[in-house]
Design a protein around this motif. Structure first.
Motif, PDB file in Angstrom:
ATOM      1  N   HIS A 145      14.617   3.126   0.692  1.00  0.00           N
ATOM      2  CA  HIS A 145      13.010   4.346  -0.121  1.00  0.00           C
ATOM      3  C   HIS A 145      13.200   5.807  -0.093  1.00  0.00           C
ATOM      4  CE1 HIS A 145       9.426   6.016  -0.249  1.00  0.00           C
ATOM      5  NE2 HIS A 145       8.819   5.651   0.288  1.00  0.00           N
ATOM      6  N   GLN A 187      12.644   8.728  -1.018  1.00  0.00           N
ATOM      7  CA  GLN A 187      11.243  10.382   0.202  1.00  0.00           C
ATOM      8  C   GLN A 187      12.552  10.300   1.225  1.00  0.00           C
ATOM      9  OE1 GLN A 187       8.661   9.911   2.016  1.00  0.00           O
ATOM     10  NE2 GLN A 187       9.283  10.894   3.488  1.00  0.00           N
ATOM     11  N   ARG A 192       7.450  -0.408  -5.932  1.00  0.00           N
ATOM     12  CA  ARG A 192       7.891  -0.686  -4.430  1.00  0.00           C
ATOM     13  C   ARG A 192       7.286  -2.284  -3.740  1.00  0.00           C
ATOM     14  NH1 ARG A 192       4.820   2.640   0.307  1.00  0.00           N
ATOM     15  NH2 ARG A 192       6.303   4.125  -0.037  1.00  0.00           N
ATOM     16  N   PRO A 251       0.842  -1.318  -0.163  1.00  0.00           N
ATOM     17  CA  PRO A 251       0.382  -0.225  -0.441  1.00  0.00           C
ATOM     18  C   PRO A 251       0.907   1.287   0.024  1.00  0.00           C
ATOM     19  CG  PRO A 251      -0.678  -1.904   2.013  1.00  0.00           C
ATOM     20  CD  PRO A 251       0.771  -2.025   0.744  1.00  0.00           C
ATOM     21  N   SER A 252       0.274   1.988  -0.428  1.00  0.00           N
ATOM     22  CA  SER A 252       1.302   3.335  -0.804  1.00  0.00           C
ATOM     23  C   SER A 252       0.598   5.027  -0.766  1.00  0.00           C
ATOM     24  CB  SER A 252       1.879   3.840  -1.977  1.00  0.00           C
ATOM     25  OG  SER A 252       2.442   5.298  -1.518  1.00  0.00           O
ATOM     26  N   THR A 253      -0.010   5.860  -0.191  1.00  0.00           N
ATOM     27  CA  THR A 253      -0.558   7.217  -0.731  1.00  0.00           C
ATOM     28  C   THR A 253       0.100   7.992  -1.344  1.00  0.00           C
ATOM     29  OG1 THR A 253      -2.407   6.570   1.335  1.00  0.00           O
ATOM     30  CG2 THR A 253      -2.220   9.034   0.434  1.00  0.00           C
ATOM     31  N   ARG A 254       1.174   8.176  -0.420  1.00  0.00           N
ATOM     32  CA  ARG A 254       2.248  10.145  -0.775  1.00  0.00           C
ATOM     33  C   ARG A 254       3.015   8.962  -1.623  1.00  0.00           C
ATOM     34  NH1 ARG A 254       0.577  10.417   4.643  1.00  0.00           N
ATOM     35  NH2 ARG A 254       0.802   7.861   4.307  1.00  0.00           N
ATOM     36  N   THR A 255       3.420   8.018  -2.156  1.00  0.00           N
ATOM     37  CA  THR A 255       4.632   7.992  -2.759  1.00  0.00           C
ATOM     38  C   THR A 255       4.523   7.521  -4.369  1.00  0.00           C
ATOM     39  OG1 THR A 255       6.296   6.523  -1.266  1.00  0.00           O
ATOM     40  CG2 THR A 255       6.986   6.729  -3.504  1.00  0.00           C
ATOM     41  N   PRO A 286       7.692  10.031   7.927  1.00  0.00           N
ATOM     42  CA  PRO A 286       7.646  10.116   6.318  1.00  0.00           C
ATOM     43  C   PRO A 286       5.438  10.042   6.260  1.00  0.00           C
ATOM     44  CG  PRO A 286       8.873   8.567   7.577  1.00  0.00           C
ATOM     45  CD  PRO A 286       8.222   9.992   8.313  1.00  0.00           C
ATOM     46  N   GLY A 287       5.656   9.351   7.171  1.00  0.00           N
ATOM     47  CA  GLY A 287       3.458   9.035   7.252  1.00  0.00           C
ATOM     48  C   GLY A 287       3.217   7.127   6.652  1.00  0.00           C
ATOM     49  N   PRO A 288       2.161   7.127   6.955  1.00  0.00           N
ATOM     50  CA  PRO A 288       1.460   7.733   7.262  1.00  0.00           C
ATOM     51  C   PRO A 288       1.605   7.023   9.091  1.00  0.00           C
ATOM     52  CG  PRO A 288       0.964   4.668   7.298  1.00  0.00           C
ATOM     53  CD  PRO A 288       2.396   5.771   6.987  1.00  0.00           C
TER      54      PRO A 288
HETATM   55  N1   CP Z   1       6.231   7.723   2.898  1.00  0.00           N
HETATM   56  C1   CP Z   1       6.077   6.364   2.246  1.00  0.00           C
HETATM   57  O1   CP Z   1       6.603   6.200   1.507  1.00  0.00           O
HETATM   58  O2   CP Z   1       4.476   6.438   2.718  1.00  0.00           O
HETATM   59  P1   CP Z   1       3.076   5.748   1.692  1.00  0.00           P
HETATM   60  O3   CP Z   1       3.531   4.756   2.421  1.00  0.00           O
HETATM   61  O4   CP Z   1       2.036   6.382   1.978  1.00  0.00           O
HETATM   62  O5   CP Z   1       4.111   5.927  -0.187  1.00  0.00           O
END
Ligand code: CP
Length: 325
Positions: free
Chosen positions: A151, A154, A123, A70-74, A278-280
């Motif tokens: 990563h 990031q 990823r 899963p990923s939101t930002r990347t 870095p989130g989340p």
């Molecule tokens: N920082 C980061 O990798 O966030 P995601 O998992 O949402 O991509």
């Protein structure tokens, strides 16, 4: 898990960007490589702040998102970065593809390659998987997070944010706190920041802070309260429940007490202290809600810079490829 300082071979080639076909990590690149990406990212940051954010630069190029975690930002920032540079994008994950029917990842790669694409963003939960793909394609592979290894994008956006705030990276005193053992973000930041002479403190439950990181020049601290007044940056890491197969610490409550950036700790910090994540974020565990406005919270600035950094990477690798080809 026994080996923390894994070696993954990188694949320098005739080169698309500074002699590298791929961006697999920050461990084996030099300061100039990082600085050029950060300088280019500042140019694109100016572009994404304009009302019209689209450039024709990568028209005709095709970028493939291969996200198996899963990923939101990347994912969204790579996708926006590609679209803002006018590249075409497709997504190949586990769901809805023949990988779910048992096709191997290498077969999938060969088939997508046959459709003529330029760059993969990968990823995966397996450390080293982007390296394997990179060896099996002529296209560029960008590591968007591989297991507990690296990563790099990031860390680059973190470094961009820090250099904006401090003017350079050599006067940074940073505390990285949390699950260092499983953190690809921590590893890439340690590899990247240490090249610029930043002072790096690491803290977390002893089971989650490998002693080997001292070999990379980081200092391990057992009590974060000992260094809070010394650091100008705190990077809190997410407790990665999905990677904690065994109990590495007794309870979340105890973790928060010893390693959380709590309301009480926030009150003692200088308001100039920069807070990153870095989130989340697991609010209430690694960061108390008061962190949103008590110190210089730059968590969303990191996200904005992420788009600019990823535009810079796509541009430098793909336009470099064109020039070399
Ligand atoms: N920082 C980061 O990798 O966030 P995601 O998992 O949402 O991509």
């Amino acid at each position: 898990m026994t080996i923390y300082l894994r070696e993954f071979k990188i694949f320098p080639s005739m080169g698309n960007f500074r002699g590298f076909k791929d961006l697999l990590g920050l461990r084996f690149v030099d300061k100039d490589f990082i600085s050029e990406i950060l300088n280019q990212a500042e140019v694109f940051l100016e572009v994404i702040n304009r009302p019209n954010r689209k450039l024709p630069t990568l028209r005709g190029k095709t970028v493939v998102h291969m996200f198996f975690e899963p990923s939101t930002r990347t994912l969204s920032s790579f996708d926006l970065a590609a679209k803002r540079l006018s590249a075409d994008t497709i997504s190949v994950g586990t769901r809805g593809t023949s990988i779910a029917k048992g096709e191997s990842l290498l077969d999938t790669l060969k088939n997508i390659d046959a459709m003529k694409v330029d760059l993969y963003i990968v990823r995966h939960s397996a450390s080293g998987l982007p390296h394997l793909l990179a060896r099996n394609t002529d296209a560029t592979v960008i590591n968007a997070g591989d297991g507990t290894n690296e990563h790099p994008t990031q860390a680059l956006l973190d470094m961009m944010t820090l250099s904006q705030l401090f003017g350079s990276l050599d006067n940074i005193n940073i505390l990285i706190v949390g699950d260092i053992l499983h953190s690809r973000v921590a590893r890439s930041n340690i590899f990247g920041l240490s090249k610029f002479g930043a002072k790096i403190f690491l803290a977390g439950p002893p089971t989650l802070v490998p002693e080997e990181y001292r070999l990379l020049g980081a200092e391990i601290v057992r009590n974060i309260d000992d260094v809070l007044s010394e650091v100008n940056v705190i990077m809190a890491l997410r407790i990665q429940k999905e990677r904690l197969e065994e109990p590495y610490f007794p309870s979340i409550r105890e973790y928060r007490k010893f390693f959380g950036i709590t309301k009480e700790r926030l009150e003692k910090l200088s308001p100039e202290t920069v807070l990153m994540h870095p989130g989340p974020v697991n609010w209430g565990i690694e960061l108390d809600y008061e962190a949103r406005d008590r110190v210089r919270n730059v968590i969303l600035r990191q996200v904005t810079n992420g788009v600019a950094v990823r535009m810079a990477i796509l541009y430098l690798f793909l336009v470099g490829a064109q020039q070399n080809g």
